[in-house]
Write an enzyme that holds these catalytic residues in place. Structure first.
Site, PDB file in Angstrom:
ATOM      1  N   ARG A 115       0.322   6.459  15.226  1.00  0.00           N
ATOM      2  CA  ARG A 115       0.213   7.694  14.580  1.00  0.00           C
ATOM      3  C   ARG A 115      -0.704   8.734  15.429  1.00  0.00           C
ATOM      4  NH1 ARG A 115      -3.140   5.484   9.124  1.00  0.00           N
ATOM      5  NH2 ARG A 115      -5.064   4.936  10.373  1.00  0.00           N
ATOM      6  N   ARG A 142       0.755  -1.258   0.022  1.00  0.00           N
ATOM      7  CA  ARG A 142      -0.122   0.179  -0.021  1.00  0.00           C
ATOM      8  C   ARG A 142       1.007   1.149   0.031  1.00  0.00           C
ATOM      9  NH1 ARG A 142      -5.391  -0.571   2.178  1.00  0.00           N
ATOM     10  NH2 ARG A 142      -5.077   1.499   3.549  1.00  0.00           N
ATOM     11  N   ASP A 190     -10.348  -0.374   0.912  1.00  0.00           N
ATOM     12  CA  ASP A 190     -10.648   1.379   1.272  1.00  0.00           C
ATOM     13  C   ASP A 190     -12.047   1.606   1.031  1.00  0.00           C
ATOM     14  OD1 ASP A 190      -8.089   1.903   2.317  1.00  0.00           O
ATOM     15  OD2 ASP A 190      -7.274   2.208   0.558  1.00  0.00           O
ATOM     16  N   GLU A 222      -3.500   6.601  18.132  1.00  0.00           N
ATOM     17  CA  GLU A 222      -3.987   5.076  17.752  1.00  0.00           C
ATOM     18  C   GLU A 222      -3.154   4.072  18.289  1.00  0.00           C
ATOM     19  OE1 GLU A 222      -5.361   4.494  13.579  1.00  0.00           O
ATOM     20  OE2 GLU A 222      -5.243   6.651  13.358  1.00  0.00           O
ATOM     21  N   ARG A 225      -7.792  -7.038  13.707  1.00  0.00           N
ATOM     22  CA  ARG A 225      -6.915  -6.235  14.658  1.00  0.00           C
ATOM     23  C   ARG A 225      -8.025  -5.026  15.055  1.00  0.00           C
ATOM     24  NH1 ARG A 225      -2.891  -6.276  17.929  1.00  0.00           N
ATOM     25  NH2 ARG A 225      -1.435  -4.994  17.629  1.00  0.00           N
ATOM     26  N   TYR A 274      -9.106  -5.948   3.143  1.00  0.00           N
ATOM     27  CA  TYR A 274      -8.535  -4.804   3.438  1.00  0.00           C
ATOM     28  C   TYR A 274      -9.121  -3.722   2.614  1.00  0.00           C
ATOM     29  CZ  TYR A 274      -4.643  -1.944   5.585  1.00  0.00           C
ATOM     30  OH  TYR A 274      -3.771  -0.932   6.271  1.00  0.00           O
ATOM     31  N   ARG A 311       9.017   6.023  -4.385  1.00  0.00           N
ATOM     32  CA  ARG A 311       8.885   6.941  -5.440  1.00  0.00           C
ATOM     33  C   ARG A 311      10.416   7.408  -5.748  1.00  0.00           C
ATOM     34  NH1 ARG A 311       4.040  10.117  -3.216  1.00  0.00           N
ATOM     35  NH2 ARG A 311       2.406   8.350  -3.158  1.00  0.00           N
TER      36      ARG A 311
HETATM   37  P1  FAD Z   1     -18.310  -0.768   8.079  1.00  0.00           P
HETATM   38  O1  FAD Z   1     -17.934   0.667   7.984  1.00  0.00           O
HETATM   39  O2  FAD Z   1     -17.437  -1.497   9.210  1.00  0.00           O
HETATM   40  O3  FAD Z   1     -19.871  -0.967   8.344  1.00  0.00           O
HETATM   41  C1  FAD Z   1     -20.198  -2.002   8.823  1.00  0.00           C
HETATM   42  C2  FAD Z   1     -21.402  -1.692   9.695  1.00  0.00           C
HETATM   43  O4  FAD Z   1     -22.241  -3.021   9.967  1.00  0.00           O
HETATM   44  C3  FAD Z   1     -20.985  -1.131  10.880  1.00  0.00           C
HETATM   45  O5  FAD Z   1     -21.591  -0.118  11.106  1.00  0.00           O
HETATM   46  C4  FAD Z   1     -21.388  -2.170  12.179  1.00  0.00           C
HETATM   47  O6  FAD Z   1     -21.842  -1.506  13.280  1.00  0.00           O
HETATM   48  C5  FAD Z   1     -22.891  -2.923  11.337  1.00  0.00           C
HETATM   49  N1  FAD Z   1     -22.821  -4.452  11.939  1.00  0.00           N
HETATM   50  C6  FAD Z   1     -21.855  -5.449  11.965  1.00  0.00           C
HETATM   51  N2  FAD Z   1     -22.532  -6.247  12.441  1.00  0.00           N
HETATM   52  C7  FAD Z   1     -23.746  -5.917  12.446  1.00  0.00           C
HETATM   53  C8  FAD Z   1     -24.775  -6.858  13.056  1.00  0.00           C
HETATM   54  N3  FAD Z   1     -24.792  -7.831  13.853  1.00  0.00           N
HETATM   55  N4  FAD Z   1     -26.084  -6.207  13.167  1.00  0.00           N
HETATM   56  C9  FAD Z   1     -26.402  -4.935  12.630  1.00  0.00           C
HETATM   57  N5  FAD Z   1     -25.373  -4.239  12.180  1.00  0.00           N
HETATM   58  C10 FAD Z   1     -23.878  -4.785  12.292  1.00  0.00           C
HETATM   59  N6  FAD Z   1     -10.306   4.050   4.020  1.00  0.00           N
HETATM   60  C11 FAD Z   1     -10.162   4.956   3.051  1.00  0.00           C
HETATM   61  O7  FAD Z   1     -10.254   4.868   1.985  1.00  0.00           O
HETATM   62  N7  FAD Z   1      -9.369   5.863   3.598  1.00  0.00           N
HETATM   63  C12 FAD Z   1      -8.908   6.035   4.617  1.00  0.00           C
HETATM   64  O8  FAD Z   1      -8.053   7.030   5.153  1.00  0.00           O
HETATM   65  C13 FAD Z   1      -9.221   4.887   5.694  1.00  0.00           C
HETATM   66  N8  FAD Z   1      -8.954   5.351   6.889  1.00  0.00           N
HETATM   67  C14 FAD Z   1      -9.156   4.395   7.852  1.00  0.00           C
HETATM   68  C15 FAD Z   1      -8.697   4.219   9.080  1.00  0.00           C
HETATM   69  C16 FAD Z   1      -9.332   3.389  10.051  1.00  0.00           C
HETATM   70  C17 FAD Z   1      -8.612   3.342  11.401  1.00  0.00           C
HETATM   71  C18 FAD Z   1     -10.250   2.187   9.603  1.00  0.00           C
HETATM   72  C19 FAD Z   1     -10.444   1.130  10.736  1.00  0.00           C
HETATM   73  C20 FAD Z   1     -10.560   2.237   8.543  1.00  0.00           C
HETATM   74  C21 FAD Z   1     -10.109   3.200   7.339  1.00  0.00           C
HETATM   75  N9  FAD Z   1     -10.382   2.997   5.956  1.00  0.00           N
HETATM   76  C22 FAD Z   1     -10.211   3.897   5.183  1.00  0.00           C
HETATM   77  C23 FAD Z   1     -11.286   1.927   5.647  1.00  0.00           C
HETATM   78  C24 FAD Z   1     -12.734   2.221   5.643  1.00  0.00           C
HETATM   79  O9  FAD Z   1     -13.276   2.614   7.006  1.00  0.00           O
HETATM   80  C25 FAD Z   1     -13.616   1.146   5.192  1.00  0.00           C
HETATM   81  O10 FAD Z   1     -13.197   0.699   4.021  1.00  0.00           O
HETATM   82  C26 FAD Z   1     -15.091   1.306   5.018  1.00  0.00           C
HETATM   83  O11 FAD Z   1     -15.474   2.156   5.905  1.00  0.00           O
HETATM   84  C27 FAD Z   1     -15.981   0.132   4.953  1.00  0.00           C
HETATM   85  O12 FAD Z   1     -17.273  -0.113   4.995  1.00  0.00           O
HETATM   86  P2  FAD Z   1     -18.147  -1.088   5.182  1.00  0.00           P
HETATM   87  O13 FAD Z   1     -19.467  -0.773   4.810  1.00  0.00           O
HETATM   88  O14 FAD Z   1     -17.466  -2.200   4.308  1.00  0.00           O
HETATM   89  O15 FAD Z   1     -17.788  -1.587   6.852  1.00  0.00           O
HETATM   90  N1  UDP Z   2       3.286   1.096   7.455  1.00  0.00           N
HETATM   91  C1  UDP Z   2       4.595   1.250   8.013  1.00  0.00           C
HETATM   92  N2  UDP Z   2       4.918   2.367   8.436  1.00  0.00           N
HETATM   93  C2  UDP Z   2       4.380   3.487   8.063  1.00  0.00           C
HETATM   94  C3  UDP Z   2       3.228   3.412   7.325  1.00  0.00           C
HETATM   95  C4  UDP Z   2       2.475   2.182   7.094  1.00  0.00           C
HETATM   96  O1  UDP Z   2       5.270   0.011   8.207  1.00  0.00           O
HETATM   97  O2  UDP Z   2       4.977   4.729   8.351  1.00  0.00           O
HETATM   98  C5  UDP Z   2       2.942  -0.278   7.113  1.00  0.00           C
HETATM   99  C6  UDP Z   2       2.277  -0.918   8.103  1.00  0.00           C
HETATM  100  O3  UDP Z   2       2.107  -2.309   8.218  1.00  0.00           O
HETATM  101  C7  UDP Z   2       0.593  -0.677   7.868  1.00  0.00           C
HETATM  102  C8  UDP Z   2       0.588  -0.563   6.267  1.00  0.00           C
HETATM  103  O4  UDP Z   2       1.932  -0.239   5.917  1.00  0.00           O
HETATM  104  O5  UDP Z   2      -0.165  -1.388   8.377  1.00  0.00           O
HETATM  105  C9  UDP Z   2      -0.426   0.178   5.625  1.00  0.00           C
HETATM  106  O6  UDP Z   2      -0.258   1.651   5.870  1.00  0.00           O
HETATM  107  P1  UDP Z   2      -1.736   2.566   5.702  1.00  0.00           P
HETATM  108  O7  UDP Z   2      -1.133   3.794   5.988  1.00  0.00           O
HETATM  109  O8  UDP Z   2      -2.114   2.169   4.452  1.00  0.00           O
HETATM  110  O9  UDP Z   2      -2.505   1.875   6.902  1.00  0.00           O
HETATM  111  P2  UDP Z   2      -3.929   2.330   7.359  1.00  0.00           P
HETATM  112  O10 UDP Z   2      -4.113   3.717   7.165  1.00  0.00           O
HETATM  113  O11 UDP Z   2      -5.003   1.315   6.731  1.00  0.00           O
HETATM  114  O12 UDP Z   2      -3.985   2.007   8.730  1.00  0.00           O
END
Ligand code: FAD
Ligand code: UDP
Length: 367
Positions: A279, A172, A346, A299, A249, A344, A176
């Site tokens: 971070r 990911r 986005d 986090e 996780r 995983y 560059r």
């Molecule tokens: P979710 O958003 O998890 O939605 C699933 C929903 O189902 C939840 O609201 C949950 O409560 C509900 N649910 C689960 N079980 C039940 C049940 N039994 N009954 C009723 N409801 C239930 N993506 C990006 O593109 N850019 C980013 O910068 C980015 N940053 C992230 C940072 C973090 C810390 C995390 C964890 C994720 C990040 N993501 C990011 C990924 C992004 O959050 C996901 O791709 C996206 O939100 C997933 O959508 P989803 O609908 O699949 O799942």
């Molecule tokens: N990663 C790392 N160092 C960094 C940033 C990312 O080792 O400074 C690795 C780490 O394993 C991380 C993965 O690259 O889980 C993906 O990073 P990203 O920023 O895409 O993670 P997310 O935003 O999904 O948590």
């Protein structure tokens, strides 16, 4: 209760599917969500100090998909933000991902792009087959970069070193040979101008869509007559963990509001080697909000709590295959999203997946 379509989960997967069904098929759809809000993990809200924060960690939207960008742009305007990250290494703040700027700052050099390419290829190890996330970095940038930027961050984030993780994880993060210090180079990037929750509210603004919050679908599903279930929760839970619990996780978020206009030099600063958190994000720098105060979040990766990240190891992939086989036998249930497909994804990939599933498995068949 009668609903032709029932959706479990009001995250991006669930609400995109709901919108398509409600708009394109003009059918009633019920969304069941166990949390007390819509939006899933991209949910944001104004905290008591008036700062727009992301409850489940920083979310930055980026995509190369014109289709996804145009679809979401029907529901939001954009704050045209380009994400930049700094990494704290040996007391210095260094641009991440690895670019010419990173190498020059880290080693106090003044190399051209071409010289950086040469420098990194001299550091890179020759690895015939890239088998895991360690190989990805070692083969592109060598041991020192691996140890300073990736090894310990990954151990904190995943509780294992990169050699145990699928190569897609560290892939990911690009290397560059230029001065483009943006975290993402996707064609379309930004933050929903009024926040993700507002965007999600707009997506759901359709009289055909009914939402039941604070409800686990398992508590009500037997009282509903439906033809198709779209499930976006944890796949292992759907099958009552019959093949064992899948590993996810989690994160513990520590929010803090400070009485100062600014806290740090970038919206996100990574701490690979220091502290227990991975971070720190300063929300105002993501959203462009102005205020005399600022809110940050640290986090801390953990095994307890909400299932945020599917665990990208071979063993987990094998275990998921057992669930996938079960999914494939159910013709009236569709599994979409990060939890349901144990992927995983986005945000853009989840929206794209929902749009595709609607086109291929819902719209055409049921119209
Ligand atoms: P979710 O958003 O998890 O939605 C699933 C929903 O189902 C939840 O609201 C949950 O409560 C509900 N649910 C689960 N079980 C039940 C049940 N039994 N009954 C009723 N409801 C239930 N993506 C990006 O593109 N850019 C980013 O910068 C980015 N940053 C992230 C940072 C973090 C810390 C995390 C964890 C994720 C990040 N993501 C990011 C990924 C992004 O959050 C996901 O791709 C996206 O939100 C997933 O959508 P989803 O609908 O699949 O799942
Ligand atoms: N990663 C790392 N160092 C960094 C940033 C990312 O080792 O400074 C690795 C780490 O394993 C991380 C993965 O690259 O889980 C993906 O990073 P990203 O920023 O895409 O993670 P997310 O935003 O999904 O948590």
């Amino acid at each position: 209760m009668n609903f032709k379509y029932v959706i479990v989960g009001a995250g991006l997967a669930g609400i995109t599917t709901a919108e398509r069904i409600a708009t394109e098929l003009n059918e009633k759809v019920l969304i069941i969500e166990k949390r007390n809000h819509i939006g899933g993990n991209c949910y944001d809200y104004y905290n008591e100090d008036g700062i727009l924060i992301h409850k489940y960690g920083p979310h930055i939207f980026h995509t190369n998909s014109k289709e996804v960008w145009e679809y979401l742009s029907r529901f939001t305007k954009w704050y045209h933000y380009q994400h930049r990250v700094l990494t704290y290494i040996d007391g210095q703040l260094i641009p991440m991902p690895i670019t010419t700027e990173t190498i020059n700052k880290l080693y106090n050099l003044n190399l051209s792009n071409f010289q950086v390419e040469e420098f990194l290829s001299n550091q890179a190890l020759k690895i015939d087959e890239i088998k895991n996330s360690e190989d990805v970095v070692l083969s592109k940038a060598g041991t020192d970069i691996y140890e300073k930027f990736f090894k310990n961050y990954t151990k904190k984030q995943w509780d294992v070193y990169p050699d145990e993780l699928d190569k897609s994880v560290i892939s990911r993060i690009p290397v560059r040979y230029n001065r483009d210090t943006r975290y993402f180079t996707n064609k379309y990037q930004g933050m929903p101008k009024f926040g993700y929750t507002k965007m999600c509210e707009k997506i759901l603004d359709n009289p055909n869509i009914h939402i039941l919050l604070n409800t686990d679908y398992k508590d009500v599903i037997n009282d509903i007559n439906y033809e198709k279930l779209i499930y976006t929760g944890q796949v292992d839970s759907f099958f009552d963990f019959k093949h064992g619990k899948l590993k996810y996780r989690a994160l513990r978020f520590e929010f803090e509001t400070l009485n100062s206009e600014s806290y740090q030099e970038a919206s996100v600063i990574n701490y690979p080697n220091d502290y227990d958190f991975t971070r720190i994000t300063e929300f105002k720098k993501l959203t462009g909000q102005e205020s005399s105060k600022t809110t940050i979040v640290r986090e801390y990766p953990t095994w307890d709590g909400e299932p945020y990240y599917p665990y990208p190891t071979n063993d987990c992939a094998e275990q998921y295959k057992l669930y996938k086989k079960e999914c494939d036998t159910l013709s009236n249930v569709i599994f979409i999203g990060r939890l349901a497909e144990y992927k995983y994804y986005d945000m853009d990939a989840v929206v794209k997946r929902a749009l595709d599933v609607f086109k291929t498995q819902i719209g055409r068949q049921d119209k």
